[in-house]
Design a protein around this motif. Structure first.
Motif, short mmCIF file in Angstrom:
data_model
loop_
_atom_site.label_atom_id
_atom_site.label_comp_id
_atom_site.label_asym_id
_atom_site.label_seq_id
_atom_site.Cartn_x
_atom_site.Cartn_y
_atom_site.Cartn_z
N ASN A 40 0.74 -1.15 -0.17
CA ASN A 40 0.27 -0.01 0.08
C ASN A 40 0.75 1.24 0.03
N LEU A 41 2.02 0.97 0.86
CA LEU A 41 2.84 2.58 0.89
C LEU A 41 3.31 2.77 -0.56
N ASP A 56 2.51 2.04 -3.22
CA ASP A 56 1.74 2.57 -4.36
C ASP A 56 0.68 3.62 -3.71
N SER A 57 1.39 4.70 -3.25
CA SER A 57 1.07 5.85 -2.55
C SER A 57 1.88 7.17 -2.84
N ARG A 58 1.28 8.28 -2.52
CA ARG A 58 2.11 9.38 -2.47
C ARG A 58 3.38 9.35 -1.87
N ILE A 59 3.47 8.84 -0.50
CA ILE A 59 4.74 8.62 0.17
C ILE A 59 5.64 7.63 -0.52
N ARG A 86 5.74 7.02 -3.70
CA ARG A 86 6.22 7.61 -5.13
C ARG A 86 7.10 8.61 -4.85
N ALA A 87 7.12 9.32 -3.60
CA ALA A 87 8.11 10.30 -3.05
C ALA A 87 9.65 9.38 -2.71
N ILE A 120 10.69 6.64 -4.01
CA ILE A 120 11.30 6.11 -5.16
C ILE A 120 11.97 7.32 -5.79
N ALA A 121 11.19 8.39 -5.79
CA ALA A 121 11.77 9.64 -6.56
C ALA A 121 13.19 10.18 -5.81
N ARG A 165 14.96 7.87 -4.23
CA ARG A 165 16.30 6.90 -4.80
C ARG A 165 16.64 7.22 -6.26
N ALA A 172 13.66 15.09 -6.89
CA ALA A 172 12.79 15.06 -6.07
C ALA A 172 12.39 16.09 -5.38
N GLY A 191 8.94 19.54 -4.93
CA GLY A 191 8.38 19.71 -3.86
C GLY A 191 8.16 18.73 -2.77
N ILE A 192 8.93 17.60 -2.98
CA ILE A 192 8.95 16.65 -1.91
C ILE A 192 9.93 16.95 -0.92
N LYS A 193 9.30 17.00 0.32
CA LYS A 193 10.36 17.24 1.64
C LYS A 193 11.09 16.05 1.97
#
Lengths: 610, 287
Positions: free
Chosen positions: A448-449, A451-454, A456-457, A459-460, A462, A468, A472-474
């Motif tokens: 679930n995690l 495949d979610s906003r967090i 994806r963040a 993986i970005a 990484r 990333a 706008g990813i903190k």
């Protein structure tokens, strides 16, 4: 010349290894010149396949050993049996027979991706013959054991090796075909039974592998190692062939489309394992260990696989979870006199581990890559030393926390054997079911995690941390969250670990354990759930099964890891993305990212035009 | 074109150790404007971009977005509404084109850790909305048909456009493009020009760094020339194009001087050229 016995086998082993390297090198040499051996001579495929198949049949029927080895008759009638019982061959000789037959039959059957299938057959033959021959030579004390000694000849192994090489070269008669794609849009009436059968087959294969090389009572018998490895090679060959035919791809696509059913069937099959031949006390214990490891490895996969943060001290979180659960278990050495119900203790353990995870994660804001690995490694060591010195009186120090009572529910202790409706189940079966639930929960959290906003963040981060941040990813928060969640899951697994092993000692949480976990993640495939489970299973089962090889055990284990990483750098069951990233076959080269910008320095460009 | 300023840089200076990369650069970007930033290599264009986007904290000076001072944190700057692309493409290579753009929606999604964990109805609505918006943006830049391709497998020009789509996904009011046409052929460059006009139509102000002066002069409403960290000239393309200082500093020296320099260079490197030719010959023989 008198060679000390210890050195004789070393010399022979080196000889064999040199031979393998030579063969690999020859194959690579051909490739490097742009002309693989026998490349683009498709006419060679059938004769080579036939020859290889016949040689394999011959090798299965020939004797393999010239005399009786120390531990008794070599398994599967392979000593001094020359056509005594042609159709009575079983075990590894049975596998060779089957592979030989397959090689002969497939030469005349039109199937897609034929070379991929022959590659699988060749590899399986090679693995089986090499290991058995090698083992006979190693145990028999010389090449004579597998060739000729005292007037007795046994060339089964050597003929088998030749057969494997011939089949292998059959597949090099041309470039590998594309893996065929089958239509995965099938109705439920087809998909459900197929998935059910596939998972039941998987269950039976697992049970068979676990029981390979044991007697009816479940005790390890002589030559368990070669028996297990022969079966492993055979099954790997079959899976590789199915993979080449596009069957496994089709199956995963179908199960992706019918996810709920797959999960239900998989859960059912996992819970059915105690009812199979692997349902012994010993294998239940091993299965629980695998489950605890797998849950921890999936947690580590969040940190390493998704967020790309190398953590070399991850076992500490398992340890923290275990110590917390132990202290709330009313064991005599526990620091607190309170006994929490297991579920509550597990939650406390997870929370405490999560807090430590966040603390360890905070330096990630400042350090990257190798430096982060060193920080986490240091944390792991700090934890181990602190536990050893009984800091705060919470760990029992060198005395550990022994006698942790088993979990019990409804008056049934989890470590006692269980009887349901007359069927006697091995002890530890309840722990096994608890671990299945644990792994299922951890998998759900991970999937679930991811495949979610967090997710994806992560993986970005990484892939490219600066990009990333520009999205706008903190990144600081996201990294700490990765450490926190990963540690929480490990803490949860630690609580089960404490009760199952009944003793929590500091030396269970050494650096090598962190490395093993990391190896499980990388071996199975980064960011992949089934990969982490398979990796953990291999890392626990292989050493158990390789006990036969004594001193060579760790060497073989390491060799296996190196070979897997060499030939499958993306891991055994790679994540969809990573597969695309690292697969070396059938992937179109990405366009070059470096394009020359027109040279704008005055003079530089002009000189060329003159 | 006149309007209220969206982005304003006041006296921005950036010093690395003893090296002054930027000194007192001023820049004003109006609503709906396309501003070109040109200058020779090493003039400090990208440094200036990094100051605008919070990657660097300027040694002196301020950057304001609609009157509010921008923080020196790239994530916060993006949230405030300034998006950028990179000089060397920096996509997430093992994500698909669509996933790349959905990552761009990150700061505009409400989904918290719990929703991420439990996948409730709110999660599904949010994901669907992000996906729809991302697909829309991919269509907008002309990549709708390849949304399922891994971004690393896309052709070069598509990767550049994907980076723009990803930046647009953050709902910016200002878009900073760092050499968007580097390495492109004339057709692709023209397509990019049209794309930037289309972006302006959606109400986003654009700043472009570029080497290709023809491209800049045909695209921008306003051009600033940066030379050795200082703002040399600014104004409409016509003004900048006609300015002799720009011609000297950026477009090159007057023809006769260039001629002399080239002759000098050719003499100096004559021997070297010879060697290269010989090498080339032997290389050919081998084949």
């Amino acid at each position: 010349m008198n060679i000390p016995p210890g050195w004789a086998w070393l010399g022979q082993a080196l000889l064999i290894i040199a031979g393998i390297i030579l063969v690999i090198w020859l194959c690579r040499l051909g490739e490097r010149r742009g002309t693989a051996y026998l490349a683009d001579r498709p006419a060679y495929l059938r004769p080579l396949a036939l020859l290889g198949g016949v040689l394999a049949l011959l090798s299965a029927l020939l004797p393999w050993v010239t005399f009786e080895l120390n531990d008794g008759v070599y398994p599967e009638l392979s000593t001094l049996q020359f056509f005594d019982e042609p159709w009575g061959v079983t075990g590894f000789r049975g596998f060779i027979l089957l592979l030989g037959l397959a090689s002969i039959v497939l030469a005349f059957v039109p199937i897609p991706a034929k070379r991929r299938v022959y590659r699988a057959i060749g590899l399986a033959l090679f693995g089986i013959t090499l290991f058995n021959t090698g083992f006979i030579i190693y145990y028999g004390g010389g090449i004579g054991a597998a060739t000729a000694a005292d007037g007795v000849v046994a060339f089964g192994g050597l003929v088998g090796l030749v057969a494997a090489a011939v089949v292998w070269f059959a597949h090099r008669s041309g470039p590998l075909e594309q893996v065929p794609l089958w239509n995965s849009k099938v109705s439920r009436a087809v998909a459900y039974p197929v998935l059910l059968l596939a998972f039941i087959a998987l269950l039976l294969v697992v049970a068979m592998l676990l029981r390979a090389g044991t007697t009816a009572d479940g005790d390890s018998r002589a030559y368990a190692g070669p028996i297990f490895l022969s079966l492993l090679f055979f099954i790997s060959g079959v899976i590789l062939a199915l993979n080449g035919l596009g069957f496994t791809k089709w199956l995963t696509d179908v199960s992706d489309k019918h996810r709920l059913w797959s999960v239900v069937v998989l859960l059912g099959c996992s819970i059915a394992l105690p009812f199979t031949e692997a349902g012994t006390d010993y294998w239940m214990t091993i299965a629980v260990n695998i489950g605890v490891y797998a849950a921890t490895a999936i947690g580590l996969n969040i940190v390493v696989g998704l967020a790309g943060l190398l953590d070399l001290g991850y076992i500490a979180f398992l340890g923290i979870g275990a110590y917390v659960a132990a202290n709330f278990s009313e064991a005599s050495a526990a620091a607190f006199g309170i006994k929490l119900p297991f579920l509550a203790a597990a939650i406390v353990a997870a929370v405490v581990a999560g807090v430590f995870g966040a603390i360890v994660g905070s330096p990630t804001l400042r350090v990257r890559g190798d430096y982060l690995a060193i920080v986490t490694l240091a944390f792991g060591e700090i934890f181990r030393k602190a536990a050893q010195n009984d800091i705060g009186g919470l760990t029992g120090g060198a005395n550990a926390i022994p006698d942790i009572p088993p979990i019990s529910a409804f008056g049934q202790s989890f470590s006692a054997p269980l009887e349901i409706g007359g069927v006697k189940l091995p002890s530890g079966v309840l722990y096994y079911i608890l671990v299945v639930v644990l792994v299922a929960v951890v998998m759900l959290v991970f999937a679930n995690l991811k495949d979610s906003r967090i997710g994806r963040a992560w993986i970005a981060i990484r892939e490219d941390e600066d990009a990333a941040r520009a999205m706008g990813i903190k990144t600081g928060q996201a990294k700490i969250l990765a450490f926190l969640i990963g540690a929480t899951l490990a803490g949860l697994a630690g609580a089960v670990f404490a009760h199952k092993t009944s003793t929590v000692a500091y030396d269970s949480f050494q650096f090598i354990e962190s490395v093993t976990l990391l190896a499980a993640v990388i071996l199975g495939g980064m960011a992949s759930i089934p990969g982490a489970v398979l990796g953990s299973a291999l890392l626990i089962v292989l050493p158990e099964k390789l006990r036969d090889f004594q001193d060579l055990r760790l060497f073989l284990f390491g060799l296996a890891l190196v070979l897997i990483m060499r030939f499958r750098p993306q891991g055994l069951i790679p994540d969809r993305h990573r597969r695309a990233e690292l697969a070396d076959e059938g992937v179109v080269e990405a366009p070059s990212q470096e394009h020359n910008v027109a040279d704008s320095t005055p003079g530089g460009g002009a000189a060329v035009t003159r | 074109m006149t309007g209220t300023p969206v982005l304003a840089a006041r006296d921005v200076s950036m010093v690395f150790g003893g090296l002054t990369a930027l000194s007192e650069v001023n820049l004003t970007l109006d609503e709906g404007q396309i501003l070109g930033l040109i200058g020779p290599n090493g003039a400090g264009k990208t440094t200036f971009f990094n100051c605008l986007t919070g990657l660097y904290t300027p040694t002196r000076g301020t950057v304001t977005l609609r009157g509010t001072r921008l923080p020196s944190d790239p994530a916060a700057v993006t949230v405030a509404g300034v998006a950028r692309t990179f000089q060397n493409i920096r996509l997430f290579p093992s994500m698909t084109a669509l996933e790349n753009v959905v990552v761009g929606r990150h700061s505009r999604m409400k989904q918290g850790p719990l929703a991420s964990l439990f996948h409730g109805p709110a999660y599904r609505r949010g994901e669907q909305a992000a996906r729809d918006r991302s697909l829309e943006l991919l269509e907008f830049v002309g990549l709708g048909r390849v949304h399922d391709e891994l971004s690393r497998n896309l052709p070069y020009g598509d990767q550049r456009r994907l980076e723009i789509a990803r930046a647009l996904a953050t709902d910016p009011s200002v878009l900073l493009l760092d050499e968007p046409t580097a390495g492109m052929n004339p057709q692709e460059t023209e397509a990019t020009r049209q794309l930037i006009f289309a972006i302006r139509e959606t109400g986003v102000a654009v700043v472009v760094i570029e080497h290709d002066t023809k491209f800049i002069f045909s695209l921008c409403d306003h051009v600033s020339v940066l030379v050795q960290g200082k703002l040399l000239v600014e104004g409409t393309p016509d003004v900048v194009r006609g300015d002799p200082r720009v011609i000297e500093a950026y477009l090159g020296k007057p023809p006769d001087e260039v001629e002399a320099e080239v002759r000098h260079y050719a003499d100096e490197t004559a021997d070297h050229t010879q060697v290269i030719e010989l090498d080339g010959g032997s290389e050919g023989d081998k084949r």
